[in-house]
Design a protein around this motif. Structure first.
Motif, short mmCIF file in Angstrom:
data_model
loop_
_atom_site.label_atom_id
_atom_site.label_comp_id
_atom_site.label_asym_id
_atom_site.label_seq_id
_atom_site.Cartn_x
_atom_site.Cartn_y
_atom_site.Cartn_z
N VAL A 13 0.86 -1.18 0.00
CA VAL A 13 0.00 0.00 0.00
C VAL A 13 0.90 1.23 0.00
N TYR A 14 0.78 2.04 -1.04
CA TYR A 14 1.53 3.30 -1.08
C TYR A 14 0.66 4.38 -0.46
N GLU A 15 1.23 5.09 0.50
CA GLU A 15 0.45 6.17 1.12
C GLU A 15 1.26 7.45 1.12
N SER A 43 -1.37 -2.22 -17.53
CA SER A 43 -0.56 -1.16 -16.92
C SER A 43 -1.19 -0.71 -15.62
N GLY A 44 -0.37 -0.57 -14.59
CA GLY A 44 -0.87 -0.10 -13.30
C GLY A 44 -1.43 -1.21 -12.43
N SER A 45 -1.33 -2.47 -12.88
CA SER A 45 -1.92 -3.56 -12.10
C SER A 45 -1.05 -4.02 -10.94
N GLY A 46 0.20 -3.51 -10.86
CA GLY A 46 1.04 -3.84 -9.70
C GLY A 46 2.22 -4.76 -10.01
N LYS A 47 2.52 -4.96 -11.28
CA LYS A 47 3.57 -5.92 -11.67
C LYS A 47 4.96 -5.49 -11.19
N THR A 48 5.31 -4.23 -11.45
CA THR A 48 6.63 -3.74 -11.04
C THR A 48 6.74 -3.76 -9.52
N THR A 49 5.66 -3.38 -8.86
CA THR A 49 5.65 -3.36 -7.39
C THR A 49 5.90 -4.77 -6.84
N LEU A 50 5.22 -5.75 -7.41
CA LEU A 50 5.41 -7.14 -6.96
C LEU A 50 6.85 -7.60 -7.23
N PHE A 92 15.67 -3.64 -14.81
CA PHE A 92 14.72 -2.58 -14.50
C PHE A 92 13.96 -2.15 -15.75
N GLN A 93 12.69 -1.81 -15.54
CA GLN A 93 11.85 -1.34 -16.64
C GLN A 93 12.48 -0.10 -17.28
N ALA A 94 13.13 0.75 -16.47
CA ALA A 94 13.74 1.98 -17.01
C ALA A 94 15.26 1.84 -17.15
N1 LIG Z 1 5.97 4.99 -5.30
C1 LIG Z 1 4.66 4.99 -5.53
N2 LIG Z 1 3.82 5.79 -4.82
C2 LIG Z 1 2.48 5.77 -5.04
N3 LIG Z 1 1.88 4.98 -5.94
C3 LIG Z 1 2.65 4.18 -6.68
C4 LIG Z 1 4.09 4.13 -6.51
N4 LIG Z 1 4.58 3.22 -7.38
C5 LIG Z 1 3.51 2.74 -8.05
N5 LIG Z 1 2.35 3.29 -7.63
C6 LIG Z 1 1.00 2.99 -8.11
O1 LIG Z 1 0.78 1.61 -7.87
C7 LIG Z 1 0.08 1.01 -8.97
C8 LIG Z 1 0.89 -0.16 -9.52
O2 LIG Z 1 2.09 0.34 -10.11
P1 LIG Z 1 3.13 -0.61 -10.83
O3 LIG Z 1 4.27 0.23 -11.28
O4 LIG Z 1 3.44 -1.74 -9.95
O5 LIG Z 1 2.27 -1.11 -12.09
P2 LIG Z 1 2.69 -2.00 -13.36
O6 LIG Z 1 1.75 -3.15 -13.42
O7 LIG Z 1 4.14 -2.31 -13.29
O8 LIG Z 1 2.39 -1.02 -14.60
P3 LIG Z 1 3.15 -0.87 -16.02
O9 LIG Z 1 2.72 -2.04 -16.87
O10 LIG Z 1 2.61 0.42 -16.56
O11 LIG Z 1 4.62 -0.83 -15.80
C9 LIG Z 1 -0.16 2.13 -9.97
O12 LIG Z 1 -1.47 2.58 -9.81
C10 LIG Z 1 0.84 3.18 -9.59
O13 LIG Z 1 0.36 4.47 -9.90
#
Ligand SMILES: Nc1ncnc2c1ncn2[C@@H]1O[C@H](COP(=O)(O)OP(=O)(O)OP(=O)(O)O)[C@@H](O)[C@H]1O
Ligand SMILES: [Mg+2]
Length: 236
Positions: A13-15, A43-50, A92-94
Protein backbone atom coordinates in the motif's frame (compact mmCIF):
# COMPACT_ATOMS: atom_id res chain seq x y z
CA UNK A 1 9.04 -28.96 -6.25
CA UNK A 2 10.15 -26.83 -3.35
CA UNK A 3 9.97 -23.11 -4.15
CA UNK A 4 13.17 -21.07 -3.85
CA UNK A 5 11.46 -17.72 -4.20
CA UNK A 6 8.05 -17.08 -2.78
CA UNK A 7 5.58 -14.27 -2.11
CA UNK A 8 3.05 -15.16 0.59
CA UNK A 9 -0.01 -13.03 1.08
CA UNK A 10 1.94 -9.96 -0.01
CA UNK A 11 0.41 -6.50 0.04
CA UNK A 12 1.88 -3.14 -0.90
CA UNK A 13 0.00 0.00 0.00
CA UNK A 14 1.53 3.30 -1.08
CA UNK A 15 0.45 6.17 1.12
CA UNK A 16 1.32 9.79 0.70
CA UNK A 17 -0.87 12.36 2.42
CA UNK A 18 -4.48 11.60 1.58
CA UNK A 19 -3.61 9.41 -1.38
CA UNK A 20 -3.60 5.71 -0.78
CA UNK A 21 -2.91 3.14 -3.50
CA UNK A 22 -3.30 -0.56 -2.88
CA UNK A 23 -0.82 -1.59 -5.57
CA UNK A 24 -0.56 -5.27 -4.60
CA UNK A 25 -3.39 -6.93 -2.72
CA UNK A 26 -2.57 -10.32 -1.26
CA UNK A 27 -0.34 -11.88 -3.90
CA UNK A 28 0.87 -15.48 -3.63
CA UNK A 29 3.55 -16.72 -6.00
CA UNK A 30 6.00 -19.59 -5.62
CA UNK A 31 8.84 -20.12 -8.07
CA UNK A 32 11.00 -23.23 -8.16
CA UNK A 33 14.62 -23.60 -9.20
CA UNK A 34 14.86 -23.81 -12.97
CA UNK A 35 11.40 -22.38 -13.48
CA UNK A 36 10.60 -19.58 -15.93
CA UNK A 37 7.45 -17.67 -14.98
CA UNK A 38 5.78 -14.76 -16.75
CA UNK A 39 3.64 -12.15 -15.03
CA UNK A 40 1.23 -10.44 -17.40
CA UNK A 41 -1.42 -7.83 -16.84
CA UNK A 42 -2.56 -4.31 -17.64
CA UNK A 43 -0.56 -1.16 -16.92
CA UNK A 44 -0.87 -0.10 -13.30
CA UNK A 45 -1.92 -3.56 -12.10
CA UNK A 46 1.04 -3.84 -9.70
CA UNK A 47 3.57 -5.92 -11.67
CA UNK A 48 6.63 -3.74 -11.04
CA UNK A 49 5.65 -3.36 -7.39
CA UNK A 50 5.41 -7.14 -6.96
CA UNK A 51 8.70 -7.75 -8.79
CA UNK A 52 10.48 -5.14 -6.65
CA UNK A 53 9.30 -6.93 -3.50
CA UNK A 54 10.46 -10.29 -4.88
CA UNK A 55 13.81 -8.62 -5.59
CA UNK A 56 14.17 -7.42 -1.98
CA UNK A 57 14.13 -3.80 -3.12
CA UNK A 58 10.79 -2.87 -1.64
CA UNK A 59 9.33 -3.98 1.68
CA UNK A 60 5.80 -5.42 1.68
CA UNK A 61 3.20 -3.61 3.77
CA UNK A 62 1.91 -7.04 4.78
CA UNK A 63 2.84 -10.64 4.02
CA UNK A 64 6.27 -12.07 3.38
CA UNK A 65 8.90 -12.81 0.78
CA UNK A 66 10.78 -16.07 1.27
CA UNK A 67 14.11 -16.94 -0.27
CA UNK A 68 14.85 -20.65 0.03
CA UNK A 69 12.20 -20.79 2.72
CA UNK A 70 13.64 -17.97 4.78
CA UNK A 71 11.54 -14.86 5.43
CA UNK A 72 13.75 -12.00 4.24
CA UNK A 73 12.17 -9.54 6.67
CA UNK A 74 14.35 -11.26 9.28
CA UNK A 75 17.53 -10.21 7.48
CA UNK A 76 19.51 -7.21 8.63
CA UNK A 77 20.41 -4.42 6.19
CA UNK A 78 23.83 -5.94 5.41
CA UNK A 79 22.42 -9.38 4.65
CA UNK A 80 19.62 -7.90 2.59
CA UNK A 81 22.04 -5.88 0.52
CA UNK A 82 24.21 -8.95 0.05
CA UNK A 83 21.21 -10.95 -1.14
CA UNK A 84 20.33 -8.24 -3.68
CA UNK A 85 23.86 -7.77 -4.94
CA UNK A 86 25.07 -11.34 -5.06
CA UNK A 87 22.11 -13.54 -5.79
CA UNK A 88 19.55 -11.45 -7.65
CA UNK A 89 19.81 -10.16 -11.20
CA UNK A 90 17.25 -7.42 -11.77
CA UNK A 91 16.37 -5.94 -15.15
CA UNK A 92 14.72 -2.58 -14.50
CA UNK A 93 11.85 -1.34 -16.64
CA UNK A 94 13.74 1.98 -17.01
CA UNK A 95 17.16 0.25 -17.42
CA UNK A 96 18.86 2.25 -14.60
CA UNK A 97 22.27 2.46 -16.25
CA UNK A 98 24.95 4.79 -14.95
CA UNK A 99 25.28 7.63 -17.45
CA UNK A 100 28.93 8.29 -16.65
CA UNK A 101 29.97 4.69 -17.32
CA UNK A 102 30.30 2.87 -20.64
CA UNK A 103 28.25 -0.21 -21.42
CA UNK A 104 31.14 -2.43 -20.37
CA UNK A 105 31.76 -0.50 -17.16
CA UNK A 106 28.07 -0.73 -16.23
CA UNK A 107 28.28 -4.51 -16.51
CA UNK A 108 31.62 -4.59 -14.70
CA UNK A 109 30.17 -2.60 -11.82
CA UNK A 110 27.41 -5.19 -11.48
CA UNK A 111 30.04 -7.93 -11.36
CA UNK A 112 32.12 -6.07 -8.75
CA UNK A 113 28.98 -5.77 -6.60
CA UNK A 114 28.51 -9.51 -6.95
CA UNK A 115 31.97 -9.91 -5.45
CA UNK A 116 33.87 -10.82 -8.60
CA UNK A 117 37.59 -10.06 -8.39
CA UNK A 118 38.57 -7.03 -10.48
CA UNK A 119 40.87 -9.07 -12.71
CA UNK A 120 37.91 -11.09 -14.07
CA UNK A 121 35.30 -8.43 -14.57
CA UNK A 122 36.42 -7.09 -17.94
CA UNK A 123 36.39 -10.43 -19.74
CA UNK A 124 33.13 -11.47 -18.04
CA UNK A 125 31.50 -8.16 -18.95
CA UNK A 126 32.55 -8.53 -22.57
CA UNK A 127 31.16 -12.05 -22.65
CA UNK A 128 27.85 -10.86 -21.19
CA UNK A 129 27.64 -8.06 -23.76
CA UNK A 130 28.48 -10.48 -26.54
CA UNK A 131 25.60 -12.72 -25.41
CA UNK A 132 23.17 -9.87 -26.09
CA UNK A 133 24.87 -8.94 -29.37
CA UNK A 134 26.56 -5.78 -28.13
CA UNK A 135 30.31 -6.45 -28.30
CA UNK A 136 30.71 -3.57 -30.71
CA UNK A 137 29.10 -1.12 -28.31
CA UNK A 138 31.11 -2.01 -25.20
CA UNK A 139 32.81 1.37 -24.96
CA UNK A 140 29.72 3.48 -25.62
CA UNK A 141 28.10 5.46 -22.81
CA UNK A 142 24.31 4.96 -22.43
CA UNK A 143 23.63 8.36 -24.05
CA UNK A 144 25.09 7.07 -27.32
CA UNK A 145 23.05 3.86 -27.32
CA UNK A 146 19.58 3.28 -28.75
CA UNK A 147 16.74 2.35 -26.38
CA UNK A 148 16.97 -1.32 -27.31
CA UNK A 149 20.75 -1.30 -26.86
CA UNK A 150 20.41 0.25 -23.40
CA UNK A 151 17.91 -2.43 -22.55
CA UNK A 152 20.33 -5.12 -23.68
CA UNK A 153 23.13 -3.62 -21.55
CA UNK A 154 20.82 -3.77 -18.55
CA UNK A 155 20.09 -7.41 -19.34
CA UNK A 156 23.80 -8.18 -19.68
CA UNK A 157 24.41 -6.54 -16.29
CA UNK A 158 21.62 -8.53 -14.63
CA UNK A 159 22.78 -11.86 -16.06
CA UNK A 160 26.54 -11.41 -15.66
CA UNK A 161 27.94 -13.50 -12.86
CA UNK A 162 25.11 -16.03 -13.03
CA UNK A 163 22.66 -14.95 -10.29
CA UNK A 164 20.31 -17.59 -8.84
CA UNK A 165 17.26 -15.36 -9.15
CA UNK A 166 16.53 -13.34 -12.26
CA UNK A 167 13.76 -10.78 -12.16
CA UNK A 168 13.14 -8.91 -15.39
CA UNK A 169 10.66 -6.07 -15.80
CA UNK A 170 9.55 -5.87 -19.44
CA UNK A 171 12.97 -6.97 -20.71
CA UNK A 172 11.85 -6.96 -24.33
CA UNK A 173 9.82 -3.73 -24.19
CA UNK A 174 12.30 -1.78 -26.32
CA UNK A 175 13.41 -4.65 -28.55
CA UNK A 176 12.53 -5.76 -32.06
CA UNK A 177 11.26 -9.29 -32.65
CA UNK A 178 14.68 -10.82 -33.35
CA UNK A 179 16.41 -9.33 -30.31
CA UNK A 180 13.36 -9.94 -28.14
CA UNK A 181 13.43 -13.59 -29.02
CA UNK A 182 17.17 -13.82 -28.37
CA UNK A 183 16.74 -12.28 -24.92
CA UNK A 184 13.91 -14.67 -24.04
CA UNK A 185 16.05 -17.60 -25.18
CA UNK A 186 18.87 -16.34 -22.98
CA UNK A 187 16.56 -16.12 -19.97
CA UNK A 188 15.06 -19.53 -20.68
CA UNK A 189 18.55 -21.00 -20.86
CA UNK A 190 19.38 -19.53 -17.45
CA UNK A 191 16.39 -21.32 -16.04
CA UNK A 192 16.83 -24.64 -17.86
CA UNK A 193 20.60 -25.00 -17.86
CA UNK A 194 21.77 -22.97 -14.85
CA UNK A 195 18.72 -23.71 -12.70
CA UNK A 196 17.95 -20.05 -11.99
CA UNK A 197 14.45 -19.07 -10.85
CA UNK A 198 13.33 -16.55 -13.48
CA UNK A 199 10.34 -14.19 -13.26
CA UNK A 200 9.60 -11.92 -16.21
CA UNK A 201 6.99 -9.19 -16.38
CA UNK A 202 5.86 -8.82 -19.95
CA UNK A 203 3.11 -7.61 -22.25
CA UNK A 204 4.59 -9.57 -25.09
CA UNK A 205 2.38 -12.51 -26.02
CA UNK A 206 5.10 -13.87 -28.30
CA UNK A 207 7.11 -14.84 -25.23
CA UNK A 208 4.48 -17.24 -23.91
CA UNK A 209 6.09 -20.13 -25.77
CA UNK A 210 9.22 -19.83 -23.60
CA UNK A 211 7.40 -19.99 -20.29
CA UNK A 212 6.69 -22.78 -17.87
CA UNK A 213 3.85 -20.77 -16.42
CA UNK A 214 2.01 -17.51 -16.93
CA UNK A 215 0.32 -15.72 -14.05
CA UNK A 216 -2.04 -12.83 -14.58
CA UNK A 217 -2.10 -9.72 -12.47
CA UNK A 218 -5.14 -7.56 -12.32
CA UNK A 219 -5.85 -4.73 -9.94
CA UNK A 220 -3.18 -5.87 -7.50
CA UNK A 221 -4.23 -9.50 -7.46
CA UNK A 222 -2.64 -12.53 -9.07
CA UNK A 223 -4.61 -15.20 -10.78
CA UNK A 224 -2.91 -18.27 -12.13
CA UNK A 225 -3.09 -18.58 -15.87
CA UNK A 226 -3.21 -21.91 -17.64
CA UNK A 227 -0.15 -23.48 -19.18
CA UNK A 228 1.03 -20.98 -21.81
CA UNK A 229 1.15 -23.56 -24.55
CA UNK A 230 -2.53 -24.14 -23.98
CA UNK A 231 -4.96 -21.24 -23.80
CA UNK A 232 -4.09 -18.98 -20.85
CA UNK A 233 -6.90 -18.05 -18.51
CA UNK A 234 -8.31 -14.57 -18.46
CA UNK A 235 -8.85 -14.30 -22.17
CA UNK A 236 -5.24 -13.54 -23.08
N1 LIG B 1 5.97 4.99 -5.30
C1 LIG B 1 4.66 4.99 -5.53
N2 LIG B 1 3.82 5.79 -4.82
C2 LIG B 1 2.48 5.77 -5.04
N3 LIG B 1 1.88 4.98 -5.94
C3 LIG B 1 2.65 4.18 -6.68
C4 LIG B 1 4.09 4.13 -6.51
N4 LIG B 1 4.58 3.22 -7.38
C5 LIG B 1 3.51 2.74 -8.05
N5 LIG B 1 2.35 3.29 -7.63
C6 LIG B 1 1.00 2.99 -8.11
O1 LIG B 1 0.78 1.61 -7.87
C7 LIG B 1 0.08 1.01 -8.97
C8 LIG B 1 0.89 -0.16 -9.52
O2 LIG B 1 2.09 0.34 -10.11
P1 LIG B 1 3.13 -0.61 -10.83
O3 LIG B 1 4.27 0.23 -11.28
O4 LIG B 1 3.44 -1.74 -9.95
O5 LIG B 1 2.27 -1.11 -12.09
P2 LIG B 1 2.69 -2.00 -13.36
O6 LIG B 1 1.75 -3.15 -13.42
O7 LIG B 1 4.14 -2.31 -13.29
O8 LIG B 1 2.39 -1.02 -14.60
P3 LIG B 1 3.15 -0.87 -16.02
O9 LIG B 1 2.72 -2.04 -16.87
O10 LIG B 1 2.61 0.42 -16.56
O11 LIG B 1 4.62 -0.83 -15.80
C9 LIG B 1 -0.16 2.13 -9.97
O12 LIG B 1 -1.47 2.58 -9.81
C10 LIG B 1 0.84 3.18 -9.59
O13 LIG B 1 0.36 4.47 -9.90
MG1 LIG C 1 5.76 -1.74 -14.46
Amino acid sequence: MKPVLEARGVWKVYESGVIRVEAVRGADLAVARGEFVAVMGPSGSGKTTLLSMLGAMLTPTKGSILVEGEDISRLGPEELSRLRRRRIGFVFQAFNLFAALTAKQNVELGLRLRGRPARDTESEALRALDAVGLSERADFPPADLSGGEKQRVSIARALAGGPQFILADEPTGALDAVNGRAVMELLAERARKAGAAVVVVTHDLRVAQFMDRVVLMEDGRLTAGAHPRGAPAGGL
